[in-house]
Structure formats: C-alpha cells, structure tokens
Design a protein around this motif. Structure first.
Motif, short mmCIF file in Angstrom:
data_model
loop_
_atom_site.label_atom_id
_atom_site.label_comp_id
_atom_site.label_asym_id
_atom_site.label_seq_id
_atom_site.Cartn_x
_atom_site.Cartn_y
_atom_site.Cartn_z
N GLU A 34 0.72 -1.14 0.00
CA GLU A 34 0.02 -0.11 -0.05
C GLU A 34 0.91 1.28 0.07
OE1 GLU A 34 -3.51 2.03 2.72
OE2 GLU A 34 -2.68 0.08 3.20
N SER A 35 0.53 2.22 -0.93
CA SER A 35 1.33 3.48 -0.97
C SER A 35 0.53 4.56 -0.03
CB SER A 35 1.26 4.08 -2.29
OG SER A 35 1.84 3.39 -3.14
N THR A 36 1.28 5.17 0.85
CA THR A 36 0.76 6.23 1.41
C THR A 36 1.62 7.53 0.87
OG1 THR A 36 2.55 5.96 2.97
CG2 THR A 36 0.67 5.05 3.41
N PHE A 37 1.09 8.78 1.29
CA PHE A 37 1.83 9.93 0.65
C PHE A 37 2.14 11.01 1.75
CE2 PHE A 37 -0.84 8.61 -2.96
CZ PHE A 37 0.24 8.61 -3.65
N GLU A 38 3.16 11.65 1.72
CA GLU A 38 3.78 12.41 2.77
C GLU A 38 3.84 13.88 1.82
OE1 GLU A 38 8.09 13.42 5.18
OE2 GLU A 38 7.31 11.39 4.35
N TYR A 39 3.20 14.85 2.56
CA TYR A 39 3.16 16.26 2.09
C TYR A 39 4.33 17.06 2.83
CZ TYR A 39 1.37 20.77 1.10
OH TYR A 39 1.29 22.30 0.72
N CYS A 40 5.25 17.42 1.98
CA CYS A 40 6.53 18.00 2.79
C CYS A 40 6.33 19.52 2.69
CB CYS A 40 7.77 17.74 2.38
SG CYS A 40 7.63 15.97 2.21
N THR A 41 6.50 20.32 3.94
CA THR A 41 6.36 21.62 3.67
C THR A 41 7.62 22.20 4.01
OG1 THR A 41 6.02 21.75 6.21
CG2 THR A 41 3.93 21.82 4.76
N GLU A 42 8.90 21.46 4.25
CA GLU A 42 10.19 21.78 4.28
C GLU A 42 10.92 21.03 3.21
OE1 GLU A 42 11.88 21.04 8.09
OE2 GLU A 42 10.61 22.28 9.03
N VAL A 43 11.21 21.91 2.12
CA VAL A 43 12.29 21.17 1.02
C VAL A 43 13.68 21.54 1.44
CG1 VAL A 43 12.61 21.55 -1.48
CG2 VAL A 43 10.10 21.57 -0.48
N HIS A 44 14.26 20.69 1.13
CA HIS A 44 15.79 20.77 1.47
C HIS A 44 16.74 21.09 0.04
CE1 HIS A 44 15.01 19.11 5.51
NE2 HIS A 44 14.40 18.12 4.98
N GLU A 45 17.95 21.60 0.04
CA GLU A 45 18.74 21.92 -0.82
C GLU A 45 18.73 20.78 -1.89
OE1 GLU A 45 20.17 24.72 -1.71
OE2 GLU A 45 19.90 26.33 0.00
N ASP A 46 19.16 19.70 -1.20
CA ASP A 46 19.27 18.41 -2.16
C ASP A 46 18.21 17.81 -3.09
OD1 ASP A 46 17.94 17.33 0.06
OD2 ASP A 46 19.57 15.81 0.39
N GLU A 47 16.85 18.68 -2.68
CA GLU A 47 15.68 18.32 -3.40
C GLU A 47 15.23 19.07 -4.53
OE1 GLU A 47 13.27 15.75 0.04
OE2 GLU A 47 13.27 18.02 0.26
#
Length: 439
Positions: A34-47
């Motif tokens: 099963e897939s789950t999703f993570e909503y990220c409000t912090e984006v890192h430099e390497d992304e």
C-alpha cells in the motif's frame, strides 16, 4: 543431475527461469504494498534538483538548475513536495509553490495564497496524485489563515474537483505604436526618468497599491512578484518613473524588448505599469509612441477595460490565461472583502465543501457601510451552494441568476427566489477579477 551435467544449457535455462520467477514475485509484492503520501512543507537543498526537473518536464522548458531555475527563484520556504512512500522507499511525485499575497476586492485587501509550479511526476499520473496533493495544500492554507487562493490552471478539471472555480482572465492588450494619437495626447509638465531601486521602490509600491485597489482581483505584490517585474527569465526590464510638475512620482512602467522570430519587428512588452493621473497616462503613451523607430507594437496585461484604452482609437485584445479562485475560509473571505458602500442587507448561506469540512454549514452575513460581518452557524440557510459556486460569485464572474438556472445554487426554506437573486447580485456586484501579474 548426470543429464543436466551433460547439457549445461539446461542449467542456464533453469537458473534464468528461477530469476524471472523471483523478479515477478518481488514485483507483485511491491505492487500490492500500500502506498501512502507525505506532504512536505520543508524542502531541502538536495531536493531542489528534482523540483526543477519535474517543473521542466511538466511545462516543457529546458531543465535549469541554475540560480534562474524554478526551485531557486521560488525559494525553499515557498516550495512544497509530495512524496510517495512504499515500505522504506520514498520518491518525489509532485511539486507546488505557495506565495503569500493579498488581493483587492472593492478597495479592501483579502489574504490570499497564489499557487504555482503544480506538477505530478509522469509515472504517477492518472492515480489522483494531483488531487491528493492539492487537498493537503488546502488543509495547510486553512491552517495558515488564508481566506482565498488563486492560480492559473493548466488542468481546470483537476482544480475544480477540489473547489477552485473560474473568476476571470488575464487579458493581453496589443497596440500598434503608429496608432497612438499623439495629436490628442497633450499634457502638462511631466518628467520621465530611469527607475532607481534604492531611490524609487518604496514610492512605486505605494502607487501600485493605489492603482490596484481600483480593480477586483489585483494583487498587492510581494518581493517575488516585484522581482518578476524587474527581471523576466534573466532579462532585466527597463524601468521608468514619471514625475509631475512638483517632482512627485505619479506613475511608472517597466518593459522588455522581445522579438518573435528572426527578421520580425521588435515588441515592447510591459511587465508592469501604473498611473495616478490623466497627464501621466498621456505621458506614458507618448513615450511608447516615441519608440516607433525601434519597435512596432507595445503589449501589456490587465483588465479588458484598462483605462489606458480609453485614450486610444483601437487596439487588439485577447485572453492570455484564465484565473481560478478558491474560498479557503468562508467566514474570513466574506469578512475581509469590500462591498458596495450604500448597501445595507443580510445574507443567509448554506455551504458545502468536500475538501475542507470547516466550511460546511450555515453562515450569516451582515453588510453595512461597505463592510461584512459573519456569524458561523447562524442564519436560516436560505441560499445553498457548493464552495466552487461561492468562489465564482465572490469574484463577480458568474451571475447569480445563471447559477440558479444551472442548479448551481438553490433557494431554500421558503425564501423568495427573485429577492434572493437580487440580493446576491447587489452583494457581489463589480467587475470580474483580472490580473496583470503572472506567477
């Protein structure tokens, strides 16, 4: 074993078959996981590299990881990611950007979130990943007390599915410089000089706000939008301010020079302009006309009834992009906007919102002296509609009578339909939303 020893190719075939079986079993397990999703409000430099790559793939421009690339221009604090999680594996499958700003509605500013850079990875499409990401985003916007949200949709059906609705257009005006009637544009003393960031920025911000509040939907620019005025895809715009006879700045304009193709004439494309007086407007048009030896046309963006056009015999007008709006917080949105100053009335609403349950239910709106006050859970619910219909009315785009005929709103609890529609028409009267900016 003796037979297989005499026929080594049988061994190879057996081992290969075993590998295929193992691969299929592992793939099946991965698919069933099963897939789950993570909503990220912090984006890192390497992304940021993956953010830029997804934007390039979605919008069809070359991948740019430089300081001019989308991730760098948008900034880490405005960037968002959606990650798909399968077991201990995480992969980025969506991006978007949130720009805090405010939008003018009848001379009052409404807290607004501008949405941009919405992408879904190619391998994740047709799985409702976009809708999932937008639902997460709307939850964040509600938590951060934004009243409304706006965007330029590339896939209107997707945005409508989460409550956005069309409220207007970004209109492009194109004028042949030879058609500017110089003989009718005499004006009193005006001085046009180059813009200075250090000397003039605060003053043109003030002028921009005075100009913007005349129109439904115009923005109070944040620093990101001002940078887009001064620089377009790495090209620095030419900026000028207009001073009146007292040496006070009364208007400004920025433009870049574009050429559609080899051998084609140059076009002046205005990135922003504003004028607080008739003489300053005339001075700006005369400046454009003086550039005829260098360019053939000037283009700018804004309302279909842009005041500059009132001084011109003819020009071409076209729709550049449609604009969609979403009510994020019903009570806050109805309270923050302005209303006709002579209106004294009340409205009983019953709203449904499939994404943000806090917007479900009844709202009592009381209007006096151009200001609205809202009571959550109050009133009789005489006018029922979904959140998208409210957005379209809020932006003065669709008429209440059309919405009623299309069953997008209902008159309930014995209310008189004609009286209810007339009240809606008075409350949300005004020009439809328009923007000169693009984000």
């Amino acid at each position: 074993a003796e037979y297989m020893g005499d026929h080594p190719y049988i061994v190879s075939l057996f081992v290969l078959s075993l590998c295929v079986v193992c691969f299929c079993v592992c793939s099946s397990i991965d698919l069933l996981m099963e897939s789950t999703f993570e909503y990220c409000t912090e984006v890192h430099e390497d992304e940021q590299t993956e953010f830029s790559r997804l934007c390039a793939q979605a919008f069809g421009y070359p991948v740019d990881y430089s300081a001019q690339g989308p991730a760098k221009r948008i900034g880490l604090t405005n960037s968002r990611l959606l990650k798909e999680c399968r077991g201990d594996k995480k992969s980025i499958v969506g991006t978007l950007a949130i720009f805090p700003m405010s939008q003018w509605f009848l001379r009052r500013q409404v807290p607004c979130a501008g949405i941009s850079a919405v992408t879904v990875a190619a391998q994740a499409r047709n799985r409702k990943v976009g809708k999932t990401m937008l639902s997460f985003m709307l939850r964040e916007l509600h938590t951060r007390d934004f009243a409304i949200s706006i965007l330029f949709p590339s896939a209107p059906a997707l945005y409508r599915s989460v409550g956005y609705e069309q409220v207007g257009y970004r209109m492009q005006h194109s004028l042949d410089l030879k058609d500017i009637p110089l003989e009718r544009l005499s004006y009193t003393s005006r001085t046009i000089r180059p813009f200075s960031l250090e000397q003039d920025q605060s003053e043109i911000v003030r002028i921009e706000d005075l100009w913007a509040q005349r129109y439904n939907g115009h923005l109070t620019k944040n620093e990101y939008l001002w940078k887009r005025v001064r620089t377009v895809w790495g090209t620095e715009a030419y900026g000028y301010v207009v001073e009146n006879q007292h040496g006070e700045i009364d208007g400004f304009f920025f433009y870049i020079i574009k050429r559609d193709g080899q051998g084609s004439p140059f076009t002046m494309e205005v990135t922003d302009m504003a004028s607080l007086s008739l003489d300053t407007t005339k001075a700006i048009l005369c400046f454009f006309a003086s550039q005829r030896s260098m360019a053939s046309h000037v283009k700018w963006y804004g309302s279909h009834a842009h005041p500059f056009t009132l001084l011109l015999p003819e020009m071409n007008l076209s729709s550049d992009f449609s604009l969609h709006l979403r009510i994020v917080n019903v009570a806050a949105a109805l309270t923050a906007r302005g209303y006709p100053s002579l209106l004294n009335t009340e409205l009983h609403l019953d709203i449904t919102d499939a994404v943000l349950p806090e917007n479900n239910g009844r709202f009592y709106l009381r209007i006096a002296d151009g200001v609205g006050r809202v009571i959550n859970g109050g009133g009789d619910g005489e006018v029922s509609m979904d959140i998208g219909t409210l957005a379209s009315l809020y932006g003065s785009f669709a008429t209440p009578r059309d919405m009623l005929s299309m069953n997008r709103l209902q008159i309930c609890n014995g209310a008189n339909p004609d009286e209810a529609v007339a009240k809606l028409e008075a409350i949300f009267a005004g020009p439809s939303v328009t923007l000169s900016e693009f984000f």
